[in-house]
Design an enzyme around this catalytic site. Structure first.
Site, PDB file in Angstrom:
ATOM      1  N   GLU A 161      -8.579  -2.593  10.011  1.00 55.74           N
ATOM      2  CA  GLU A 161      -8.145  -3.730  10.841  1.00 55.74           C
ATOM      3  C   GLU A 161      -7.805  -3.375  12.286  1.00 55.74           C
ATOM      4  OE1 GLU A 161      -4.970  -5.495   8.523  1.00 55.74           O
ATOM      5  OE2 GLU A 161      -6.241  -5.699   6.761  1.00 55.74           O
ATOM      6  N   GLU A 266     -12.127  -6.317  -0.771  1.00 54.73           N
ATOM      7  CA  GLU A 266     -10.837  -6.928  -1.168  1.00 54.73           C
ATOM      8  C   GLU A 266     -11.047  -8.391  -1.543  1.00 54.73           C
ATOM      9  OE1 GLU A 266      -7.733  -6.216   1.729  1.00 54.73           O
ATOM     10  OE2 GLU A 266      -8.453  -4.197   2.172  1.00 54.73           O
TER      11      GLU A 266
HETATM   12  O1  9MR Z   1      -2.044  -6.617  -1.569  1.00 52.31           O
HETATM   13  C1  9MR Z   1      -1.238  -5.842  -0.702  1.00 52.31           C
HETATM   14  C2  9MR Z   1       0.206  -6.313  -0.788  1.00 52.31           C
HETATM   15  O2  9MR Z   1       0.735  -6.049  -2.067  1.00 52.31           O
HETATM   16  C3  9MR Z   1       1.040  -5.612   0.279  1.00 52.31           C
HETATM   17  O3  9MR Z   1       2.332  -6.172   0.309  1.00 52.31           O
HETATM   18  C4  9MR Z   1       0.388  -5.745   1.642  1.00 52.31           C
HETATM   19  C5  9MR Z   1       1.109  -4.922   2.683  1.00 52.31           C
HETATM   20  O4  9MR Z   1       0.973  -3.550   2.398  1.00 52.31           O
HETATM   21  O5  9MR Z   1      -0.952  -5.296   1.604  1.00 52.31           O
HETATM   22  C6  9MR Z   1      -1.760  -5.998   0.724  1.00 52.31           C
HETATM   23  O6  9MR Z   1      -3.081  -5.497   0.793  1.00 52.31           O
HETATM   24  C7  9MR Z   1      -3.722  -5.654   2.070  1.00 52.31           C
HETATM   25  C8  9MR Z   1      -4.668  -4.493   2.245  1.00 52.31           C
HETATM   26  O7  9MR Z   1      -3.985  -3.278   2.111  1.00 52.31           O
HETATM   27  C9  9MR Z   1      -5.352  -4.574   3.611  1.00 52.31           C
HETATM   28  N1  9MR Z   1      -5.990  -5.835   3.803  1.00 52.31           N
HETATM   29  C10 9MR Z   1      -5.204  -7.025   3.543  1.00 52.31           C
HETATM   30  C11 9MR Z   1      -4.590  -6.923   2.141  1.00 52.31           C
HETATM   31  C12 9MR Z   1      -3.846  -8.176   1.785  1.00 52.31           C
HETATM   32  O8  9MR Z   1      -2.765  -8.331   2.660  1.00 52.31           O
END
Ligand code: 9MR
Length: 378
Positions: A161, A266
């Site tokens: 990102e 994802e």
């Molecule tokens: O699913 C993840 C959630 O449990 C966490 O709180 C969050 C912050 O670390 O991250 C989520 O996963 C993210 C991923 O690592 C990167 N892309 C967006 C995802 C959804 O927010």
């Protein structure tokens, strides 16, 4: 009778038995089997799963999926909460779990502006560190983590990102302190630590024209410096109305045109109303809870359910069309109750974003996705 005279008969019998066995070979009934030879079917897993506690999810995972991504335990705030103090227990357990279950194990994510510990960017006086110091910290983090799992992790999301939806650079600390070349440096450090590992750039809202252009330009620039990017991850946090799949397809082909493999990393589809899709999957976004924005707490109406299934089928149809460009399609979770969507961008809602329901049962669309693959040319 001479044996040689019987040869044609042997051939005929052999041919017949081959034909019979082909006709009687049962069609695959699970996602991973139906998509075998096309692309891997992955799932993000949390520590309830990798520790072995969530046995019901593990049963689904083993039956339907063949790749895993760690939902949270490999983010930098988890791995290196204090400078030089690493916490590997959960990550080690995740890798071991993946290996023991014969999964293709993915690493997520080395350099991300979010979920990075505060100390990473500041000195003892709370001031921003110098460019040299941040590069050194990045190098130490990447080298320590990637070397530890060398040969065990198939591919790493190296940078997550870094580009905004309009194609401009995200003003992260990495960008502000180091400059654009932080991406190139991160890839170089990871490549040195594990030369055989696949290295990916990963981002959300990748169907947006601006993001597509920004990512293509950024990748071209680092390729021009001699840096190899093996894959581009299109996260795929989708909804019933977004993204436009034609735009998604344009990005998929544009990324593949750079000589990179494409992974959908994802995937999920929110069915819930009420926020601007331009927030993409920015974890910092947050809105206030309102009952009207949580309309399906007691169940999903059939009409919405069928829209959800159509979206899944349309997307998988598109992915099958481009199977030559794709290595892996990973769902961001297994069952609806474990999805981050229930809590983002509004906490405490009931979403239905994934392929398995709250009772660990496959939704009817799973069978349709299996059929799609079975009916698509191998
Ligand atoms: O699913 C993840 C959630 O449990 C966490 O709180 C969050 C912050 O670390 O991250 C989520 O996963 C993210 C991923 O690592 C990167 N892309 C967006 C995802 C959804 O927010």
């Amino acid at each position: 009778m001479k044996l040689s005279k019987l040869y044609p008969l042997f051939f005929l019998a052999g041919g017949l038995s081959l034909l019979l066995s082909a006709c009687s070979a049962p069609e695959p009934t699970t996602l991973k089997d139906a998509y075998a030879g096309k692309f891997l079917i992955g799932a993000a897993i949390n520590t309830h799963i990798s520790s072995g506690r969530d046995t019901a999810s593990i049963r689904v995972l083993r039956a339907e999926f063949n790749s895993v991504t760690p939902e949270n335990c490999m983010k930098s705030e988890n791995l290196q909460p204090e400078k030089g103090v690493f916490f590997f227990d959960d990550a080690d357990q995740y890798v071991k779990f993946g290996e023991e279950n014969g999964m293709t194990v993915i690493g997520h994510c080395l350099i991300w502006h979010s979920q990075a510990p505060e100390w990473f960017f500041t000195d003892e006086n709370g001031q921003d560190v110098s460019r040299e110091e941040l590069i050194q910290r990045m190098k130490d983090h990447i080298t320590t983590v990637v070397s530890r799992y060398k040969g065990k992790i198939k591919g790493w999301d190296v940078v997550n990102e870094a580009i905004l939806d309009d194609g401009s650079w995200r003003e992260s600390k990495f960008y502000q302190i180091i400059g654009e070349d932080f991406i190139q440096l991160a890839f170089e450090f990871a490549r040195t630590a594990d030369p055989d590992c696949e290295l990916y750039y990963n981002d959300y809202s990748m169907a947006n024209e601006g993001k597509r252009t920004g990512v293509v330009n950024m990748i071209k620039n680092i390729q021009a410096q001699g840096v190899q990017v093996d894959g581009i991850g299109m996260q795929g946090h989708c909804g019933l109305k977004f993204p436009d799949l034609n735009e998604f397809e344009k990005s998929l082909t544009a990324f593949s045109g750079l000589g990179c493999r494409v992974n959908i990393t994802e995937l999920d589809f929110t069915v819930l109303p009420g926020f601007d899709p331009s927030v993409g999957a920015d974890v910092a976004a947050s809105f206030e809870y309102q009952q009207s924005l949580n309309p399906y707490a007691d169940g999903l109406p059939e009409a919405v359910e069928s829209q959800l299934y159509s979206r899944y089928k349309d997307l998988f149809g598109l992915l099958l069309k481009h199977q030559d460009k794709i290595d892996r399609v990973t769902l961001w979770g297994i069952t609806d109750d474990a999805s981050w969507r229930n809590d983002w961008p509004i906490k405490g809602r009931t979403d239905y974003a994934l392929l398995f329901d709250r009772n660990y049962q496959p939704k009817p669309v799973v069978k349709e996705l299996v059929n799609l693959a079975n009916n698509s040319p191998r």
